[in-house]
Design a protein around this motif. Structure first.
Motif, short mmCIF file in Angstrom:
data_model
loop_
_atom_site.label_atom_id
_atom_site.label_comp_id
_atom_site.label_asym_id
_atom_site.label_seq_id
_atom_site.Cartn_x
_atom_site.Cartn_y
_atom_site.Cartn_z
N ALA A 1 0.82 -1.21 0.00
CA ALA A 1 0.00 0.00 0.00
C ALA A 1 0.86 1.26 0.00
CB ALA A 1 -0.94 0.01 1.20
N LYS A 2 2.11 1.13 0.39
CA LYS A 2 2.99 2.31 0.43
C LYS A 2 3.34 2.81 -0.96
CE LYS A 2 5.08 0.71 4.75
NZ LYS A 2 6.35 0.28 5.42
N TYR A 3 3.25 1.92 -1.96
CA TYR A 3 3.62 2.32 -3.32
C TYR A 3 2.46 3.06 -3.98
CZ TYR A 3 7.34 -1.05 -2.53
OH TYR A 3 8.41 -1.73 -2.01
N ALA A 4 2.78 4.05 -4.79
CA ALA A 4 1.76 4.87 -5.46
C ALA A 4 1.04 4.03 -6.52
CB ALA A 4 2.42 6.09 -6.10
N PRO A 5 -0.21 4.39 -6.84
CA PRO A 5 -0.93 3.68 -7.90
C PRO A 5 -0.23 3.86 -9.24
CG PRO A 5 -2.13 5.62 -7.17
CD PRO A 5 -1.02 5.45 -6.21
N THR A 6 -0.38 2.85 -10.10
CA THR A 6 0.33 2.87 -11.39
C THR A 6 -0.42 3.64 -12.47
OG1 THR A 6 -0.69 0.74 -11.91
CG2 THR A 6 1.49 0.70 -10.89
N SER A 7 -1.70 3.34 -12.66
CA SER A 7 -2.45 3.97 -13.75
C SER A 7 -3.65 4.76 -13.27
CB SER A 7 -2.91 2.90 -14.75
OG SER A 7 -3.68 1.90 -14.09
N ALA A 8 -4.16 4.48 -12.09
CA ALA A 8 -5.33 5.18 -11.56
C ALA A 8 -4.89 6.25 -10.56
CB ALA A 8 -6.30 4.20 -10.89
N ASP A 9 -5.84 7.08 -10.17
CA ASP A 9 -5.54 8.12 -9.19
C ASP A 9 -5.47 7.57 -7.77
OD1 ASP A 9 -5.49 10.01 -11.20
OD2 ASP A 9 -7.63 10.51 -10.97
N TYR A 10 -6.28 6.55 -7.49
CA TYR A 10 -6.34 5.98 -6.13
C TYR A 10 -6.16 4.46 -6.22
CZ TYR A 10 -8.25 10.39 -4.42
OH TYR A 10 -8.43 11.71 -4.09
#
Length: 614
Positions: free
Chosen positions: A111-120
């Motif tokens: 969960a610490k990693y940012a989303p790849t293609s979506a905003d959330y």
């Protein structure tokens, strides 16, 4: 492509497609429009009410670039990927098979990693109540301080199994059972889109059988379509759900009205022989009774009827069945329904209920006879009753005058009367144990216990607190505690409750540092036990009272006439038990502690009552 079930094909893709949950869907849409979404949600409710569907729609809506009025477009690349389950940023987890600590730790780390293609990045954890205690603890910190752009949606059918620490960190939405009308509207829309012919009454039968779940309703509808070859009729719905036709229900009620036990049992045997479910049979009877009752009391509210069809036979039956008979039918069937859950022979209980209902005697005739009573008889009975009341009133006045005239003599007679013996079966306290506590009782111990007594009651469980609520400490020693109860039944219950006595001892150890053993005594018997102890130990108690006076002011040792060593109780704690003046101890006990003398003083005053010793 292979055939897909209706509940999969017609799974809601927009908030407006979710039936019967308007308050929840409107709240979520407004939160999306105003951009006031939370980091964690908890969706609870029965199965098939739209919890997981709402979670997926929310995941699409919050990531959809073309969102309009809080609804996803379902056309863009992100919405399509979420619908097909191919977007890596929306993770759906089944907690029933992934309930360990390691799985939750893996979620926490990723969960610490940012989303790849979506905003959330959205985590949907279904059946979250299946997580272990360690898994909940691992999830707790992440819910409290989640990473940026991460949303958790927890779904469960059993919210009472979720720790309060988890619930308090989420926004909770309770999905309710969907009404019959909303289920029918949704099924009607689906059948119209599928271009399948149907009868409206058949949809009500299916909706009632679904018991508030849309997924169950669509599964039953799928069966009815297959059974009827793309045609849904009342007969098909009855066959699939195991429900009864209205003709059968009317026949059963006529057997009850006519007190025809043989006919009633025959109908039951026919219904069971056809393979009908007994539980469904009882449920249909209860609902039909309810519909008759509603129609009798409010004929204009026909839209409230759930299973009945208003035709000539139904109207005729509603006019024949008395209201109290309907009450009896509902009560009996409800009791039968409870009993059937605990047995493997449910047919026996429905047969017994049928015999009981068909032999139920109507009281309408007796009521009619009482209503037809002649007015002259009513007036005559009222007059005779008035005379009886006047005679009783005159006798009561006469007795009151006699009591007032002989008022001085009656108290003396009551004072000489023997006290009433205790009733048979009354609770008998352990006098020997009480005497042991009194031998070493101290005033300091009693005061200390009285100070912490309210805290002790708050530490007990609700059931234990109810037993101890009407109790008061009356004597205490370092190892013992005497508690007085206002009611004998509570005293006996507390004495026999080993768990309660152990809990009191343990909690007192936490409060005062030691754990005295509790001894229970009824409040009305405590004065008698106390006085008996004083009489039996008056010499020792008098000696102990005199012991402090015989000690020299210089701190010399006591003389030989001091109190015996076995009298170890603190005199201050027994000051309430022994008179403080120098009169004879036995005389004071007989006079002051006699219950009859005390009652006479309370009634007439101590200045009027004169006590004379024989």
């Amino acid at each position: 492509m292979s055939y897909q079930a209706l509940y999969r094909v017609w799974r809601p893709q927009r908030f407006q497609d979710i039936a019967g949950q308007t308050a929840i869907t409107q709240t979520l849409r407004n939160a999306l429009i105003q951009e006031k979404t939370s980091h964690a949600y908890l969706f609870t409710g029965p199965r098939g009410t739209g919890k997981t569907s709402a979670a997926k729609i929310f995941a699409k809506a919050i990531n959809c670039p073309n969102r309009e009025d809080g609804e996803p477009c379902n056309v863009c690349e992100i919405c399509t990927a979420i619908t097909t389950g191919q977007l890596n940023d929306v993770i759906e987890i089944d907690a029933a098979s992934n309930n360990g600590v390691e799985e939750i730790r893996d979620i926490r780390d990723k969960a610490k990693y940012a989303p790849t293609s979506a905003d959330y990045k959205v985590y949907i954890i279904d059946e979250v109540h299946m997580l272990s205690t360690g898994a909940f603890n691992a999830l707790l910190k992440t819910l409290e301080e989640p990473p940026e752009n991460v949303i958790f949606i927890l779904a469960t059918t059993e919210p009472h199994k979720i720790p309060l620490t988890i619930i308090s960190r989420t926004q909770r939405f309770d999905f309710k059972r969907i009404s019959v009308r909303d289920i029918c509207n949704r099924m009607e829309y689906i059948l119209q889109q599928e271009k399948i012919a149907f009868e409206e009454d058949s949809l009500k039968v299916i909706a009632r059988a679904a018991e508030g779940g849309m997924r169950d309703a669509l599964s039953i509808l799928d069966q009815a379509i297959s059974f009827g070859d793309n045609l849904v009729t009342m007969e098909h719905a009855m066959a699939v759900t195991g429900s009864l036709t209205q003709e059968r229900l009317i026949g059963y009620f006529k057997a009850i009205i006519q007190n025809d036990t043989e006919k009633g049992l025959s109908l039951v045997q026919e219904i069971l022989a056809e393979g009908k479910d007994v539980a469904r049979f009882v449920e249909d009877l209860i609902l039909f009774s309810r519909d008759i009752l509603v129609y009798q009391q409010a004929p204009q509210k026909a839209d409230l009827l759930e299973s009945a069809h208003i035709d000539d036979k139904f109207i005729e039956l509603s006019q024949q069945v008395p209201v109290h008979t309907l009450y009896e039918v509902i009560a009996t069937l409800n009791e039968t329904q409870r009993e059937m859950r605990l047995t493997s022979h449910a047919d026996v209980y429905i047969e017994v209920a049928t015999v009981k209902l068909t032999q139920f005697k109507s009281t309408a005739q007796a009521t009619a006879v009482s209503n037809q009573m002649q007015p002259e008889q009513t007036v005559e009975n009222a007059g005779s009753r008035m005379q009886e009341l006047e005679s009783e009133l005159a006798q009561m006045k006469k007795k009151i005058q006699e009591v007032i005239a002989n008022g001085a003599a009656q108290p003396a007679e009551k004072a000489k009367a023997k006290p009433k013996s205790p009733q048979k079966g009354a609770f008998k306290p352990n006098s020997a144990a009480i005497y042991k506590v009194l031998e070493v009782a101290t005033k300091d111990d009693l005061v200390q216990l009285k100070d912490v007594w309210p805290d002790l009651l708050n530490m007990l469980s609700v059931t234990q607190r109810a037993v101890m609520k009407a109790s008061t400490p009356v004597a205490a020693s370092p190892n013992g505690l005497i508690v007085s109860f206002e009611y004998d039944i509570l005293c006996q219950k507390a004495t026999n409750d080993a768990e309660l006595i152990e809990a009191v001892s343990e909690y007192l150890r936490r409060l005062i540092g030691h754990s005295p053993q509790m001894i229970c005594v009824p409040a009305e018997q405590w004065p008698t036990i106390r006085n008996t102890y004083i009489k039996q130990n008056k010499d020792r108690l008098k000696a102990k009272k005199a012991a402090p006076a015989e000690t020299s002011p210089k701190g010399n040792q006591k003389e030989e006439s001091s109190a015996p060593e076995e009298v170890t109780g603190d005199w201050e704690s027994l000051n309430q038990l022994i008179p403080s003046d120098e009169e004879d101890l036995e005389e004071k006990v007989d006079e002051k502690d006699d219950p009859l003398v005390s009652q006479a003083m309370q009634l007439f005053g101590s200045d009027i009552v004169e006590i004379k010793n024989d």
